[in-house]
Scaffold this active site. Structure first.
Site, PDB file in Angstrom:
ATOM      1  N   HIS A 155       0.836  -1.223   0.000  1.00  0.00           N
ATOM      2  CA  HIS A 155       0.000   0.000   0.000  1.00  0.00           C
ATOM      3  C   HIS A 155       0.861   1.259   0.000  1.00  0.00           C
ATOM      4  CE1 HIS A 155      -3.333  -2.701   1.290  1.00  0.00           C
ATOM      5  NE2 HIS A 155      -2.385  -3.246   2.029  1.00  0.00           N
ATOM      6  N   SER A 276      14.428  21.182 -16.392  1.00  0.00           N
ATOM      7  CA  SER A 276      13.256  22.031 -16.576  1.00  0.00           C
ATOM      8  C   SER A 276      13.705  23.338 -17.203  1.00  0.00           C
ATOM      9  CB  SER A 276      12.600  22.292 -15.218  1.00  0.00           C
ATOM     10  OG  SER A 276      11.820  23.481 -15.277  1.00  0.00           O
ATOM     11  N   LYS A 282      15.802  21.300 -11.257  1.00  0.00           N
ATOM     12  CA  LYS A 282      15.083  20.056 -11.554  1.00  0.00           C
ATOM     13  C   LYS A 282      15.902  19.051 -12.352  1.00  0.00           C
ATOM     14  CE  LYS A 282      11.204  19.187 -10.877  1.00  0.00           C
ATOM     15  NZ  LYS A 282       9.938  19.695 -11.372  1.00  0.00           N
ATOM     16  N   GLU A 289       8.861   8.265 -17.001  1.00  0.00           N
ATOM     17  CA  GLU A 289       7.480   8.744 -17.171  1.00  0.00           C
ATOM     18  C   GLU A 289       6.951   8.364 -18.554  1.00  0.00           C
ATOM     19  OE1 GLU A 289       7.346  12.939 -16.023  1.00  0.00           O
ATOM     20  OE2 GLU A 289       8.833  12.448 -14.506  1.00  0.00           O
TER      21      GLU A 289
END
Ligand code: ARG
Length: 467
Positions: A155, A276, A282, A289
């Site tokens: 979980h 970024s 970043k 992704e």
């Protein structure tokens, strides 16, 4: 040149022509189409339907058409409805009359079914090689970090300590099952439909078994109606691709979480991250992704084909022309995704300190219950005792291991001073030494088995039955 023009007087509507044409995508079948046609010419020769000279002219002409495609020199014409039409039209231009005999007894219905099977056998072989490289990357990291402790989650809540090697190998086995599924898919794809004709079978005495063998296939399809209808093999490949994509997506998701600064369990190599345009600090895991996102189109391709197939009347219907793009897209998607994910895995660096810092003594509560079980208490009761001790520690704002022995003994007289030994992450991991457990010794056995499987795959690399 319309292959079917004889019974028609008028022209095809222009929008209809474009709608009907498939050359724009099925040109990718050219090598399979040419291979199938060359083999079919051989069958016609042996059946006495082509002379030696005609056969030689056709085979040489097909080789030349193939070379034109290979070298990007093939000149398609607007009348090239599909790859079959294009190859036959060009062959006619090159060798003249004998080309007109090649389609004897054959239909584009058995031809296209063959072409897609041959094409898919190559794509399956490629997917298996790419999966094997990803498995090899997982295995190499697992060997290097067999004993490295990390929190295991259920979980997404801290659950029990495991080893990083064990976590890595969990994905090795998912991809191993994907390999096995592709093995099965390959077996069912490597069956030759040529000789089914349009639907009823070839009326000439062609040797279908010899044809199948020549094309590297296991057998000839046993029923001509089924042979021109069947796209199970394509749907099966799309399922294999979709499930492999789901596995990749889950691996990507774990690594995205583990590489995020609050976790910091792994550092991804710069080669697989991007920056970024606005925020200079970043470093984004775009590789992962995208890998996670690509699973969407793999699943869509499977659903696409299943919906096309469902409710089709028997044998060939033009709807089946819609089988190719999902298959191509799925194969292409795997081919761009798997090598990137293998690269991410190969180059990542685990951070032992960050993993260690997230190990909390409460993750040993099960081991505390097990301590009582080893001293004769039923597990349900022991679970309750351990739970009360966890709550007591929480209330006192201390860790479970910091409770005084008196507190333990207040819950159960079975506790002795040796309870302190329970609060040891290495020990907790080492206890789980059953087959498939996270103990380093069990993981070592797992690695041995994984190594052997991968070696067997790499030794038998390439399509099992040609193609
Ligand atoms: N382009 C067609 C396809 O991809 C080839 C088969 C055409 N057969 C037919 N009966 N019109 O399915």
């Amino acid at each position: 040149m319309r292959l079917w023009g004889g019974r028609f007087e008028g022209e095809t509507d222009e929008a209809m022509r474009r709608f009907n044409d498939s050359f724009a995508f099925d040109h990718r079948l050219y090598a399979a189409d040419i291979r199938g046609s060359a083999a079919y010419a051989g069958a016609l020769l042996r059946a006495g339907l082509l002379s030696e000279d005609e056969h030689a002219a056709i085979v040489a002409g097909l080789a030349q058409v193939g070379a034109e495609f290979d070298e990007g020199r093939f000149q398609p014409l607007p009348s090239d409805e599909d790859i079959h039409t294009a190859v036959e039209r060009r062959l006619t231009g090159l060798v003249g009359a004998p080309a007109g005999k090649l389609h004897t007894g054959r239909s584009r219905n058995d031809q296209v079914a063959l072409d897609l099977r041959l094409w898919l056998l190559e794509a399956i072989a490629q997917a298996r090689r790419d999966l094997a490289r990803l498995q090899a990357a997982l295995l190499a990291q697992a060997e290097a970090h067999r004993d490295l402790l990390m929190p295991g989650y259920t979980h997404l809540q801290p659950a029990q300590p495991v080893t990083f090697g064990h976590w890595l190998l969990s994905f090795f086995w998912m991809f191993e099952r994907d390999q096995e599924r592709l093995d099965g898919c390959e077996q069912r794809t490597a069956v030759c439909p040529l000789g089914a004709g349009a639907l009823a079978g070839n009326p000439f005495p062609i040797d279908r078994e010899a044809l199948a063998a020549e094309l590297g296939m296991r057998a000839a399809t046993p029923n001509s109606l089924d042979a021109v209808s069947d796209r199970d093999f394509a749907a099966e490949f799309l399922f294999c691709a979709a499930l492999a994509g789901a596995h990749v997506s889950r691996l990507a998701e774990d690594l995205i979480v583990f590489s995020s600064p609050p976790y910091g369990f792994v550092t991804l190599d710069e080669a697989f991250t991007t920056g970024s345009s606005l925020m200079p600090q970043k470093r984004n895991p775009d590789s992962l992704e995208l890998a996670r996102g690509k699973s969407g189109r793999l699943i869509a391709s499977l659903v696409n084909l299943l919906v096309v197939l469902k409710g089709l009347p028997s044998t060939y219907n033009k709807d089946l022309q819609e089988d190719k793009e999902p298959v191509f897209d799925a194969a292409d998607t795997l081919a761009v995704t798997l090598p990137v994910v293998a690269g991410v895995v190969k180059t990542l660096t685990p951070n032992a300190g960050a993993m260690r810092a997230e190990l909390d003594v409460s993750m040993l509560a099960t081991d505390l219950a097990d301590y009582l079980v080893e001293r004769g208490m039923p597990f349900r009761e022991a679970h309750g005792v351990a739970g009360r001790l966890v709550r007591r520690a929480e209330q006192q704002g201390v860790s479970l291991s910091a409770l005084p022995l008196a507190d333990f003994q207040a819950e159960s007289p079975l506790f002795g001073p040796d309870v302190a030994a329970v609060f040891d992450f290495e020990r907790a991991v080492a206890r789980r030494a059953v087959t498939g457990g996270t103990a380093p010794e069990a993981v070592a056995r797992q690695i041995g088995e994984a190594r052997a499987r991968l070696a067997a795959r790499q030794a038998g690399a390439g399509p099992a039955s040609g193609g």
